[in-house]
Design a protein around this motif. Structure first.
Motif, PDB file in Angstrom:
ATOM      1  N   PHE A 165      -4.595  13.851 -13.366  1.00 35.49           N
ATOM      2  CA  PHE A 165      -3.892  12.694 -13.193  1.00 35.49           C
ATOM      3  C   PHE A 165      -4.491  11.643 -14.161  1.00 35.49           C
ATOM      4  O   PHE A 165      -3.818  11.202 -14.899  1.00 35.49           O
ATOM      5  CB  PHE A 165      -3.923  11.955 -11.659  1.00 35.49           C
ATOM      6  CG  PHE A 165      -3.102  10.866 -11.680  1.00 35.49           C
ATOM      7  CD1 PHE A 165      -1.498  11.009 -11.500  1.00 35.49           C
ATOM      8  CD2 PHE A 165      -3.471   9.499 -12.088  1.00 35.49           C
ATOM      9  CE1 PHE A 165      -0.626   9.800 -11.220  1.00 35.49           C
ATOM     10  CE2 PHE A 165      -2.552   8.531 -12.154  1.00 35.49           C
ATOM     11  CZ  PHE A 165      -1.010   8.570 -11.779  1.00 35.49           C
TER      12      PHE A 165
ATOM     13  N   CYS B 274      -1.752  11.258 -16.750  1.00 36.90           N
ATOM     14  CA  CYS B 274      -0.745  10.417 -16.080  1.00 36.90           C
ATOM     15  C   CYS B 274      -1.618   8.758 -16.350  1.00 36.90           C
ATOM     16  O   CYS B 274      -0.586   7.935 -16.326  1.00 36.90           O
ATOM     17  CB  CYS B 274      -0.434  10.748 -14.718  1.00 36.90           C
ATOM     18  SG  CYS B 274      -0.455  12.466 -14.259  1.00 36.90           S
TER      19      CYS B 274
ATOM     20  N   SER C 131      -2.650   6.986 -18.313  1.00 39.51           N
ATOM     21  CA  SER C 131      -2.485   6.334 -19.486  1.00 39.51           C
ATOM     22  C   SER C 131      -1.303   5.474 -19.108  1.00 39.51           C
ATOM     23  O   SER C 131      -1.127   4.474 -19.675  1.00 39.51           O
ATOM     24  CB  SER C 131      -2.341   7.219 -20.704  1.00 39.51           C
ATOM     25  OG  SER C 131      -1.336   7.863 -20.480  1.00 39.51           O
TER      26      SER C 131
ATOM     27  N   PRO D  78       5.814   2.372 -14.589  1.00 33.04           N
ATOM     28  CA  PRO D  78       6.106   2.394 -12.958  1.00 33.04           C
ATOM     29  C   PRO D  78       4.742   2.659 -12.174  1.00 33.04           C
ATOM     30  O   PRO D  78       3.890   3.211 -12.438  1.00 33.04           O
ATOM     31  CB  PRO D  78       6.858   3.691 -12.812  1.00 33.04           C
ATOM     32  CG  PRO D  78       7.719   3.745 -14.135  1.00 33.04           C
ATOM     33  CD  PRO D  78       6.533   3.248 -15.229  1.00 33.04           C
ATOM     34  N   VAL D  79       4.993   1.530 -10.897  1.00 33.06           N
ATOM     35  CA  VAL D  79       3.598   1.588 -10.157  1.00 33.06           C
ATOM     36  C   VAL D  79       3.861   2.919  -9.083  1.00 33.06           C
ATOM     37  O   VAL D  79       5.172   3.058  -8.597  1.00 33.06           O
ATOM     38  CB  VAL D  79       3.694   0.321  -9.357  1.00 33.06           C
ATOM     39  CG1 VAL D  79       2.492   0.262  -8.530  1.00 33.06           C
ATOM     40  CG2 VAL D  79       3.761  -0.821 -10.384  1.00 33.06           C
TER      41      VAL D  79
ATOM     42  N   LYS E 105       8.033  -0.989  -4.939  1.00 35.06           N
ATOM     43  CA  LYS E 105       8.466   0.195  -4.568  1.00 35.06           C
ATOM     44  C   LYS E 105       7.931   1.062  -5.046  1.00 35.06           C
ATOM     45  O   LYS E 105       8.058   1.623  -6.124  1.00 35.06           O
ATOM     46  CB  LYS E 105      10.040   0.366  -4.915  1.00 35.06           C
ATOM     47  CG  LYS E 105      10.918  -0.568  -4.116  1.00 35.06           C
ATOM     48  CD  LYS E 105      12.540  -0.369  -4.027  1.00 35.06           C
ATOM     49  CE  LYS E 105      13.120  -1.343  -5.393  1.00 35.06           C
ATOM     50  NZ  LYS E 105      14.649  -0.925  -5.545  1.00 35.06           N
TER      51      LYS E 105
ATOM     52  N   TYR F 171       9.941  15.674  -8.696  1.00 35.10           N
ATOM     53  CA  TYR F 171      10.363  14.856 -10.034  1.00 35.10           C
ATOM     54  C   TYR F 171       8.992  14.790 -10.902  1.00 35.10           C
ATOM     55  O   TYR F 171       9.162  15.220 -12.079  1.00 35.10           O
ATOM     56  CB  TYR F 171      10.383  13.222  -9.687  1.00 35.10           C
ATOM     57  CG  TYR F 171      10.661  12.362 -10.637  1.00 35.10           C
ATOM     58  CD1 TYR F 171      11.663  12.283 -11.397  1.00 35.10           C
ATOM     59  CD2 TYR F 171       9.631  11.497 -11.290  1.00 35.10           C
ATOM     60  CE1 TYR F 171      11.953  11.525 -12.350  1.00 35.10           C
ATOM     61  CE2 TYR F 171      10.046  10.870 -12.266  1.00 35.10           C
ATOM     62  CZ  TYR F 171      11.069  10.725 -12.821  1.00 35.10           C
ATOM     63  OH  TYR F 171      11.162   9.914 -14.015  1.00 35.10           O
ATOM     64  N   VAL F 172       7.874  15.128 -10.327  1.00 34.04           N
ATOM     65  CA  VAL F 172       6.563  15.179 -11.179  1.00 34.04           C
ATOM     66  C   VAL F 172       6.933  16.631 -11.951  1.00 34.04           C
ATOM     67  O   VAL F 172       6.561  16.584 -13.342  1.00 34.04           O
ATOM     68  CB  VAL F 172       5.423  15.086 -10.265  1.00 34.04           C
ATOM     69  CG1 VAL F 172       4.089  15.614 -11.167  1.00 34.04           C
ATOM     70  CG2 VAL F 172       5.011  13.581  -9.866  1.00 34.04           C
TER      71      VAL F 172
ATOM     72  N   MET G 278       7.928  14.630 -15.581  1.00 36.14           N
ATOM     73  CA  MET G 278       6.561  14.113 -16.011  1.00 36.14           C
ATOM     74  C   MET G 278       5.491  15.097 -16.465  1.00 36.14           C
ATOM     75  O   MET G 278       5.653  16.390 -16.029  1.00 36.14           O
ATOM     76  CB  MET G 278       5.801  13.340 -14.888  1.00 36.14           C
ATOM     77  CG  MET G 278       6.599  11.932 -14.481  1.00 36.14           C
ATOM     78  SD  MET G 278       6.477  10.742 -15.633  1.00 36.14           S
ATOM     79  CE  MET G 278       7.975  10.110 -15.817  1.00 36.14           C
TER      80      MET G 278
ATOM     81  N   LEU H  44       3.645  20.895 -16.688  1.00 31.63           N
ATOM     82  CA  LEU H  44       2.513  21.029 -15.544  1.00 31.63           C
ATOM     83  C   LEU H  44       2.526  22.479 -15.021  1.00 31.63           C
ATOM     84  O   LEU H  44       3.889  22.881 -14.562  1.00 31.63           O
ATOM     85  CB  LEU H  44       2.668  20.072 -14.677  1.00 31.63           C
ATOM     86  CG  LEU H  44       2.286  18.394 -15.065  1.00 31.63           C
ATOM     87  CD1 LEU H  44       2.817  17.453 -14.101  1.00 31.63           C
ATOM     88  CD2 LEU H  44       0.863  18.382 -15.836  1.00 31.63           C
TER      89      LEU H  44
ATOM     90  N   ILE I 201      -1.456  11.625  -5.493  1.00 33.52           N
ATOM     91  CA  ILE I 201      -0.728  10.507  -5.490  1.00 33.52           C
ATOM     92  C   ILE I 201      -0.637   9.949  -3.957  1.00 33.52           C
ATOM     93  O   ILE I 201      -0.596   8.994  -3.408  1.00 33.52           O
ATOM     94  CB  ILE I 201       0.703  10.856  -6.076  1.00 33.52           C
ATOM     95  CG1 ILE I 201       0.838  10.728  -7.419  1.00 33.52           C
ATOM     96  CG2 ILE I 201       1.690   9.476  -5.554  1.00 33.52           C
ATOM     97  CD1 ILE I 201       1.929  11.226  -8.124  1.00 33.52           C
TER      98      ILE I 201
ATOM     99  N   MET J 121       9.712  -1.097 -18.110  1.00 35.76           N
ATOM    100  CA  MET J 121      10.509  -0.024 -18.107  1.00 35.76           C
ATOM    101  C   MET J 121      12.031  -0.820 -17.427  1.00 35.76           C
ATOM    102  O   MET J 121      11.705  -1.581 -16.741  1.00 35.76           O
ATOM    103  CB  MET J 121      10.149   1.100 -17.084  1.00 35.76           C
ATOM    104  CG  MET J 121       9.164   1.871 -17.591  1.00 35.76           C
ATOM    105  SD  MET J 121       9.326   2.199 -19.262  1.00 35.76           S
ATOM    106  CE  MET J 121      10.762   3.279 -19.186  1.00 35.76           C
TER     107      MET J 121
ATOM    108  N   SER K  47      14.042   6.902  -4.793  1.00 36.18           N
ATOM    109  CA  SER K  47      13.213   5.773  -5.442  1.00 36.18           C
ATOM    110  C   SER K  47      14.099   4.834  -6.322  1.00 36.18           C
ATOM    111  O   SER K  47      14.076   3.499  -6.099  1.00 36.18           O
ATOM    112  CB  SER K  47      12.363   6.316  -6.393  1.00 36.18           C
ATOM    113  OG  SER K  47      11.825   5.558  -7.181  1.00 36.18           O
TER     114      SER K  47
END
Lengths: 477, 421
Positions: free
Chosen positions: A163, A167, A169, A182-183, A198, A213-214, A218, A226, A238, A313, B275
């Motif tokens: 991470f 990630c 950065s 995004p948080v 959220k 999703y990752v 990502m 990945l 996470i 974003m 989300s």
């Protein structure tokens, strides 16, 4: 839709009718059931009418019997038996209708009355069979129950390393979000607040979604690179950042179902049809619709604040409800008759044909033509920078400054970009970007200029650094 | 001369005097040189054919463009821009100015590199090429595509001063495509058993690989796999060569660069349906699967970007109305912030789940107005006020804000985005 027979009904049907109407009322807010209920009600009305008519007929018969004294007791008994039989059959029909009514679903995915089918037409025999390898390559979604997860595993500590490298950065070292990216962690118990935060921990209902999703999307700008083990590890990390698991947790197919996210019960299926539609179906008012004349309570031009130069974003921003932003008075611009064009747009008198060419690639300035392979590698490596930096025609400052002509440029030397103090000091000292300083910076930004706000872990490969440097050189400098 | 004639003359004279007065009011002080002097364009020749093999709008229309809100995004790669609806009329949105929303940028995918896979609970998983798709019987339909976040920045109050920004995440095109049910039929749904509780998961080919779950009932109803819009190929930014069209439902489901359709036995609950694209209510719970776009309308002119510049007198108020539930049957316009309403004229009978244009041909005497429009659709749904929406949902929903919009028209002809009591 079966109708009641027109013949007759007995008294006992009345109780059933009331019950049935009750059921009908109970589901009548459901838009889907309304037609069926209307039909049912019509049937009932008809049945009632038939019943009344039948009673009248029976009454007449009895009167005739009394008058003529010709009818036998046996005949009377026969009539009663027939009536009882009819009552029984009516009850059965009512029960069947009730069952039908109760089966009218209230969920969002409502089946039609007919069993659902695809088109009945013959297939055209177009396309070809998908091969197992092809399906395996594309069908990677993971379902909430864990189906679709591949083999492999990853633990929190490994996840932290990956991470940090790939990630943090954008999302911050602790997935807390950085520079409005995004948080991913925190925000617990904020969903009912004015500005809900959220995150995976506070909002997401299913762990499968994080993995999926990752894995597919990502890191941003480098999606799908990945390994499965890395995705397991990052997902574990996470979860850890969100206090869902302990430090020694390892995520795999086997441990997947042990994890439940906090907000799993926080969602209801769209219920607008029940909660909203009924109240917004009234015949609209046309005159004297308010007790007092409408007055202005809020103006968009009161909100005016300068646009943020680092922005955020789109959606996370919208989610913050953009409380204090707005600023740009587009209307005025239009009133003044000015033509609003972005950078790189059309100047007033440029012929249209040139506009079409505006997207043509920027010519490479350097006389001794650079190695095309190196350029291609540089362009590719630059994808990791693109989310924050732009180059070429129309380049503008984003999260990071634009990089046109950066080689030979003073470090932190662009007017109009807010650099960190570290960069400002370098600028004051008159330092300039050259091959060496750039290479050192890109290898480890934080080490080269302590306090830089460039949230980027660094380029690990020297080949990438060289390529990206040459690529940047092609945009001047 | 009989009395009768005199009387008639009198009437005639009166009428003539009236029109003379009107003419005096329209009198020009000096002859217009645009008429009296021969203009260059009437002397010299214009462009030859082929001057622009694919034409762009004439340069005088250069401000009729998509715009984004610069501060909205750090990064235009995952971002949105807005259709200039203030400057358009009719109902069809030209592709070149139809809003864009990307999650990983607009990709270049050539037809020959295009593949569409159907898999999951089907009898025979299939792969189609673009050419294969062109061999299925195809249909034409006009539909609106509205981002669920359209007007999303206005939940907490009037904020963006321009209809392009408050309502411009919408476009309306005529699509050419194949019913999704034909493709599902081709793969065979026998393996899916009872279809009532089945889903299709649709996914794009770009780096975001945006994916959404759609209930089978909708998939078999009116969903299209489209490859043309307004008669020509889809634009790159709208999913060239193939996108999904999900009539009446939120834009995020209209997957661009469509690469895969999977029949599943449950919703995937992807990031874009958990989300994002879920609507947080005041108590912190959230609605999910809020697919339908409820009836909505907005006045596009006059509006903040489209002030009245012609002064008092005849005025055309116009705008757009649409509903994900079907046809728009009526639009009302208020000039006093909702106290009283007049029914507007529809440009033509609206198509189901498509934009409908409305006009109110009226007189403006220079007084300030609080302009509103209110749409009613074929189900009888009446567009609610913003306060009615907030009473039910609070202010944190982000998505699905279809409340009534107010423009405050000032005496100088300018309009501003406001909210009223």
């Amino acid at each position: 839709m079966s109708k009641f027979p027109n013949s007759s009904l007995a008294i006992s049907a009345a109780g059933g009718t009331a019950l049935l109407l009750g059921v009908a009322y109970g589901v009548s807010t459901n838009g889907y059931g309304e037609d069926r209920i209307a039909t049912l009600q019509t049937s009932l009305d008809e049945a009632r009418a038939a019943f009344t008519a039948q009673s009248a007929e029976t009454g007449d018969l009895e009167a005739a019997l009394g008058d003529l004294k010709a009818a036998t007791v046996a005949q009377m008994a026969e009539l009663r038996a027939a009536a009882a039989q009819q009552a029984e059959s009516a009850e059965r029909q009512i029960a069947a209708l009730q069952a039908q009514l109760q089966s009218v679903p209230s969920g969002a995915a409502q089946p039609t009355a007919e069993p659902m089918t695809a088109e009945s037409g013959q297939p055209l025999n177009l396309g070809r069979a998908a091969l197992p390898e092809e399906i395996a390559a594309w069908d990677v979604d993971v379902l909430p129950d864990g189906r679709g997860l591949p083999g492999g595993s990853g633990d929190v500590l490994t996840g932290e390393e990956v991470f940090t490298e790939k990630c943090a950065s954008c999302h911050g070292d602790f997935a807390e979000g950085r520079d409005n990216w995004p948080v991913l962690a925190g925000g617990f118990d904020t969903l009912a607040d004015e500005d809900p935060v959220k995150t995976v921990g506070s909002y997401w209902p299913y762990l499968s979604t994080v993995w999926d999703y990752v894995h597919r999307s990502m890191p941003f700008g480098n999606a799908g690179t990945l390994s499965d083990d890395e995705v397991y590890a990052i997902t574990a990390y996470i979860l850890f950042s969100n206090d869902v698991v302990d430090e020694d947790f390892t995520l795999s197919q086997a441990t997947f179902s042990n994890v439940t996210l906090g907000n799993v019960d926080g969602f209801v299926v769209d219920d607008r049809d029940e909660v909203e539609y009924a109240q917004w179906h009234a015949e609209p008012c046309m005159a004297n619709c308010k007790a007092t004349a409408a007055t202005i309570t809020r103006k968009s031009t009161d909100v005016g604040v300068t646009p943020a130069d680092d922005g955020s974003m789109a959606e996370s921003f919208m989610e913050q409800q953009l409380a204090a932003l707005g600023g740009v008075e587009w209307g005025k611009e239009r009133v003044a008759g000015s033509v609003h064009m972005g950078e790189g747009g059309v100047a007033e008198d440029e012929p249209v044909a040139q506009v079409a060419n505006a997207e043509a690639p920027v010519a490479i300035k350097d006389a001794d033509a650079p190695d095309p392979a190196l350029m291609a590698a540089g362009e590719k490596a630059f994808r990791r920078c693109k989310s924050c930096h732009s180059v070429g025609e129309g380049a503008r400052n984003k999260t990071g400054p634009h990089l046109n002509g950066v080689l030979g440029r003073t470090i932190g030397g662009l007017d109009g970009f807010r650099y960190s103090n570290a960069f400002q000091s370098a600028a004051d000292a008159g330092q300039v970007w050259d091959n060496e300083s750039l290479a050192a910076f890109l290898a480890n930004p934080k080490a080269y200029l302590q306090g830089t706000k460039m949230s980027f872990a660094g380029l690990k490969s020297e080949a990438d650094i060289e390529a990206v440097t040459e690529y940047l050189r092609s945009f001047g400098g | 001369m009989s009395n009768k004639t005199t009387t008639r003359r009198g009437i005639l004279r009166g009428a003539l005097a009236g029109s003379a007065a009107a003419i005096a009011g329209r009198a020009a002080a000096n002859p217009d040189p645009l008429i009296t002097e021969t203009q260059d364009w009437a002397i010299y020749t214009g462009d030859p054919v082929d001057a622009t093999p694919y034409g762009l709008p004439i340069r005088f229309e250069a401000d009729v463009i998509r715009r984004n809100v610069p501060w909205l995004t750090a990064d235009p790669i995952s971002s949105i821009n807005f259709t200039p609806i203030h400057a358009l009329d009719g109902t069809i949105t030209p592709q070149g100015c139809a809003f864009e929303r990307h999650h990983s940028g607009a990709i270049e995918l050539a037809k020959e590199n295009y593949r569409l896979m159907i898999n999951g609970l089907v009898d025979q998983p299939l792969v189609f090429t673009y050419e294969d798709l062109e061999r299925f019987p195809r249909e034409n339909h006009v539909y609106f595509c509205e981002c669920a976040a359209n007007t999303g920045m206005e939940w907490a109050g009037a904020q963006l001063n321009g209809v392009q920004f408050t309502h411009g995440m919408i476009h309306n095109m005529e699509y050419t495509g194949i019913p999704l049910r034909a493709l599902l039929n081709e793969a065979g749904l026998g393996a899916a058993g009872d279809l009532a509780d089945k889903w299709v998961y649709v996914e794009g080919a770009d780096a975001s690989s945006n994916g959404r779950s759609i209930p089978m009932e909708k998939a078999l109803d009116d969903v299209l796999v489209a490859f043309k819009a307004n008669g020509e190929a889809l634009r790159k930014e709208h999913g060239y060569p193939v996108r999904l069209v999900v009539p009446g439902w939120e834009g995020n489901l209209w997957v661009k660069w469509l690469r895969r359709i999977e029949v599943t036995d449950m919703a995937v609950e992807s990031r874009e349906e958990t989300s994002k694209y879920t609507d947080v209510l005041a108590d912190g719970t959230a609605r999910k699967w809020t697919w339908v776009m409820d009836a909505k309308s907005v006045i596009t002119s006059p509006s903040p970007q489209q002030p009245i510049t012609h002064g008092t007198g005849p005025l055309v108020i116009t705008g757009l109305a649409w509903s994900g539930h079907g046809q728009i049957t009526r639009v009302d316009v208020s000039k006093d912030g909702g106290m009283s309403w007049e029914t507007a004229r529809l440009g033509r009978q609206g198509d189901s789940k498509a934009l409908t244009r409305f006009y109110l041909d009226t007189e403006w005497n220079g007084e300030p107005w609080l302009l509103q429009a209110r749409a009613i659709d074929e189900t009888g749904y009446v567009q609610p006020t913003k306060d009615q929406l907030r009473d039910v949902r609070g202010e944190n929903s982000v998505y699905h804000n279809n409340g009534i919009q107010t423009w405050a028209l000032a005496a100088d002809g300018r309009a501003e985005n406001v909210e009223v009591s």
